[in-house]
Design a protein around this motif. Structure first.
Motif, PDB file in Angstrom:
ATOM      1  N   LEU A 149      12.601  81.900  89.515  1.00  0.00           N
ATOM      2  CA  LEU A 149      11.851  81.003  89.988  1.00  0.00           C
ATOM      3  C   LEU A 149      10.422  81.124  90.206  1.00  0.00           C
ATOM      4  N   LEU A 150      10.221  82.544  90.527  1.00  0.00           N
ATOM      5  CA  LEU A 150       8.804  82.946  90.757  1.00  0.00           C
ATOM      6  C   LEU A 150       8.258  82.963  89.196  1.00  0.00           C
ATOM      7  N   MET A 151       8.627  83.441  88.410  1.00  0.00           N
ATOM      8  CA  MET A 151       8.094  83.410  86.948  1.00  0.00           C
ATOM      9  C   MET A 151       7.903  82.179  86.437  1.00  0.00           C
ATOM     10  N   LYS A 152       8.648  81.254  86.671  1.00  0.00           N
ATOM     11  CA  LYS A 152       8.664  80.075  86.256  1.00  0.00           C
ATOM     12  C   LYS A 152       7.550  79.151  86.866  1.00  0.00           C
ATOM     13  N   THR A 153       7.310  79.433  87.883  1.00  0.00           N
ATOM     14  CA  THR A 153       6.135  78.764  88.913  1.00  0.00           C
ATOM     15  C   THR A 153       4.770  79.325  88.382  1.00  0.00           C
ATOM     16  N   ILE A 154       4.780  80.823  88.364  1.00  0.00           N
ATOM     17  CA  ILE A 154       3.367  81.361  88.103  1.00  0.00           C
ATOM     18  C   ILE A 154       2.950  81.444  86.556  1.00  0.00           C
ATOM     19  N   VAL A 155       3.916  81.637  85.688  1.00  0.00           N
ATOM     20  CA  VAL A 155       3.690  81.852  84.408  1.00  0.00           C
ATOM     21  C   VAL A 155       4.689  81.164  83.596  1.00  0.00           C
ATOM     22  N   PRO A 156       4.621  79.707  83.512  1.00  0.00           N
ATOM     23  CA  PRO A 156       5.617  78.896  82.969  1.00  0.00           C
ATOM     24  C   PRO A 156       5.495  79.032  81.240  1.00  0.00           C
ATOM     25  N   PHE A 157       6.621  78.802  80.827  1.00  0.00           N
ATOM     26  CA  PHE A 157       6.719  79.337  79.234  1.00  0.00           C
ATOM     27  C   PHE A 157       7.696  78.394  78.804  1.00  0.00           C
ATOM     28  N   ARG A 158       7.265  77.093  78.030  1.00  0.00           N
ATOM     29  CA  ARG A 158       8.142  76.266  77.677  1.00  0.00           C
ATOM     30  C   ARG A 158       9.483  76.683  77.072  1.00  0.00           C
ATOM     31  N   ASN A 159      10.491  76.028  77.488  1.00  0.00           N
ATOM     32  CA  ASN A 159      11.931  76.313  76.899  1.00  0.00           C
ATOM     33  C   ASN A 159      12.587  77.776  77.468  1.00  0.00           C
ATOM     34  N   VAL A 160      11.757  78.382  78.363  1.00  0.00           N
ATOM     35  CA  VAL A 160      12.308  79.776  78.809  1.00  0.00           C
ATOM     36  C   VAL A 160      12.572  79.795  79.978  1.00  0.00           C
ATOM     37  N   ARG A 161      13.651  80.326  80.612  1.00  0.00           N
ATOM     38  CA  ARG A 161      14.170  80.358  81.952  1.00  0.00           C
ATOM     39  C   ARG A 161      14.375  81.968  82.366  1.00  0.00           C
ATOM     40  N   ASP A 162      14.867  82.829  81.361  1.00  0.00           N
ATOM     41  CA  ASP A 162      15.211  84.145  81.656  1.00  0.00           C
ATOM     42  C   ASP A 162      14.084  84.917  81.051  1.00  0.00           C
ATOM     43  N   TYR A 163      13.286  85.443  81.923  1.00  0.00           N
ATOM     44  CA  TYR A 163      11.960  85.980  81.626  1.00  0.00           C
ATOM     45  C   TYR A 163      12.207  87.579  81.592  1.00  0.00           C
ATOM     46  N   SER A 164      13.776  88.114  81.991  1.00  0.00           N
ATOM     47  CA  SER A 164      13.429  89.720  82.025  1.00  0.00           C
ATOM     48  C   SER A 164      14.858  90.266  81.204  1.00  0.00           C
ATOM     49  N   THR A 165      15.613  89.198  80.582  1.00  0.00           N
ATOM     50  CA  THR A 165      16.873  89.810  79.733  1.00  0.00           C
ATOM     51  C   THR A 165      16.246  90.434  78.617  1.00  0.00           C
ATOM     52  N   GLY A 166      17.097  91.551  78.285  1.00  0.00           N
ATOM     53  CA  GLY A 166      16.627  92.409  77.190  1.00  0.00           C
ATOM     54  C   GLY A 166      17.676  91.938  75.756  1.00  0.00           C
ATOM     55  N   PHE A 167      18.341  90.787  75.748  1.00  0.00           N
ATOM     56  CA  PHE A 167      18.965  90.330  74.821  1.00  0.00           C
ATOM     57  C   PHE A 167      18.256  89.165  73.909  1.00  0.00           C
ATOM     58  N   ARG A 168      17.391  89.228  72.866  1.00  0.00           N
ATOM     59  CA  ARG A 168      16.608  88.275  72.179  1.00  0.00           C
ATOM     60  C   ARG A 168      16.729  88.394  70.807  1.00  0.00           C
ATOM     61  N   ALA A 169      16.455  87.510  70.348  1.00  0.00           N
ATOM     62  CA  ALA A 169      16.463  87.595  68.791  1.00  0.00           C
ATOM     63  C   ALA A 169      14.989  86.974  68.227  1.00  0.00           C
ATOM     64  N   TYR A 170      14.108  87.978  67.643  1.00  0.00           N
ATOM     65  CA  TYR A 170      12.759  87.623  67.330  1.00  0.00           C
ATOM     66  C   TYR A 170      12.658  87.483  65.695  1.00  0.00           C
ATOM     67  N   ASP A 171      12.063  86.551  65.322  1.00  0.00           N
ATOM     68  CA  ASP A 171      11.514  86.232  63.981  1.00  0.00           C
ATOM     69  C   ASP A 171      10.488  87.390  63.663  1.00  0.00           C
ATOM     70  N   SER A 172      10.878  88.235  62.575  1.00  0.00           N
ATOM     71  CA  SER A 172       9.817  89.319  62.207  1.00  0.00           C
ATOM     72  C   SER A 172       8.566  89.012  62.040  1.00  0.00           C
ATOM     73  N   ALA A 173       8.307  87.681  61.420  1.00  0.00           N
ATOM     74  CA  ALA A 173       6.944  87.171  61.107  1.00  0.00           C
ATOM     75  C   ALA A 173       6.241  87.119  62.465  1.00  0.00           C
ATOM     76  N   LEU A 174       6.977  86.594  63.687  1.00  0.00           N
ATOM     77  CA  LEU A 174       6.480  86.494  64.954  1.00  0.00           C
ATOM     78  C   LEU A 174       5.964  87.856  65.443  1.00  0.00           C
ATOM     79  N   LEU A 175       6.765  88.956  65.233  1.00  0.00           N
ATOM     80  CA  LEU A 175       6.487  90.355  65.876  1.00  0.00           C
ATOM     81  C   LEU A 175       5.155  90.853  64.945  1.00  0.00           C
ATOM     82  N   LYS A 176       5.076  90.677  63.562  1.00  0.00           N
ATOM     83  CA  LYS A 176       3.860  91.010  62.856  1.00  0.00           C
ATOM     84  C   LYS A 176       2.678  90.261  63.369  1.00  0.00           C
ATOM     85  N   ARG A 177       2.767  89.045  63.669  1.00  0.00           N
ATOM     86  CA  ARG A 177       1.697  88.383  64.119  1.00  0.00           C
ATOM     87  C   ARG A 177       1.299  89.074  65.608  1.00  0.00           C
ATOM     88  N   MET A 178       2.208  89.005  66.215  1.00  0.00           N
ATOM     89  CA  MET A 178       1.962  89.950  67.571  1.00  0.00           C
ATOM     90  C   MET A 178       1.199  91.281  67.499  1.00  0.00           C
TER      91      MET A 178
END
Length: 261
Positions: A149-178
């Motif tokens: 609730l705190l993260m969603k209020t102060i750093v809103p990220f569209r379509n994201v609710r879980d800010y701390s889970t370690g279970f994620r799938a990244y497009d490799s092109a996104l990681l390269k841009r990052m």
């Protein structure tokens, strides 16, 4: 619709001899018959138990690469090493916890979303309808909900609710841009559990298109001892939020496009 041909599963591991064997067996069972090629990258973060030995033995039975840190550097550095290696060898990078609390069956849902929707990041979220948390204390559940609730209020990220889970799938092109924006050796700078928030806020800053899937978090399957230090982690959460909350996603995205050009 884009076609995903290869998936790298990154497992940062520190003293996970009790839980790693079951997880690796489950990954092999679940991903072997899929349409995409998979490989596992175990990053042994200076373990003092049989973690590296277990991973080495598994490499003879499944596509697995073991990367070792000579000394323990923390979860963040384990993920940094894994992301840097995996984004160069696969279309999609999936990061999972190594303590057997994440079921690889959800990898297929993540890949499907990346293939069929205009998304670059898919998160297995505890806060989507249909998600279940098994084996976690009421206090930890309440603490996690409060952080959400705190993260969603102060750093809103569209379509994201879980800010701390370690279970994620990244497009490799996104990681390269990052990597172009922040530096390949600075994808992750936080060493502890707050690194998952750090990565998400960096991705938010470059205009990442994200989505979530529901899943069941199985703390009841974890045999090893939790390494989370709650109050220390909360302090780092606030420090990371203060660092990135003022970052305007639109402005950072312009920088990212300039670097890309």
């Amino acid at each position: 619709m884009k076609r995903i041909e290869s998936v790298a599963v990154v497992l940062p591991a520190f003293n996970e001899e009790k839980d790693l064997p079951a997880l690796l067996a489950r990954i092999q069972e679940t991903l072997t018959a899929q349409s995409f090629r998979y490989q596992v990258i175990v990053v042994d973060d200076g373990s003092k138990d049989r973690t590296a030995e277990i991973a080495g033995e598994a490499a003879g039975k499944m596509p697995l690469t073991l990367i070792q840190h000579e000394v323990n550097k923390g979860l963040g550095m384990g993920i940094q090493t894994g992301l840097s290696a995996a984004m160069k060898v696969a279309d999609v990078v999936v990061v999972m916890d190594s303590d057997n609390t994440h079921d690889p069956i959800y990898v297929m849902d993540m890949v499907r979303r990346l293939e069929t929707e205009d998304l670059q990041l898919v998160i297995a979220s505890r806060y989507q309808p249909g998600s279940v948390i098994v084996g976690l204390s009421a206090f930890r559940k309440m603490l996690s909900l409060g952080c959400f609730l705190l993260m969603k209020t102060i750093v809103p990220f569209r379509n994201v609710r879980d800010y701390s889970t370690g279970f994620r799938a990244y497009d490799s092109a996104l990681l390269k841009r990052m990597a172009q924006v922040y530096g390949e050796d600075k994808l992750v700078e936080e060493s502890g559990f707050v690194c998952m928030l750090e990565v998400l806020l960096k991705l938010r800053s470059i205009g990442t298109k994200a989505g979530e899937i529901p899943y069941t978090l199985r703390y009841d399957l974890k045999e090893g001892v939790s390494k989370l230090r709650i109050w220390k982690t909360l302090k780092r959460y606030l420090a990371v939020v203060n660092r990135y909350r003022a970052t305007r996603p639109e402005a950072a995205n312009i920088v990212a496009q300039q670097v890309k050009a």
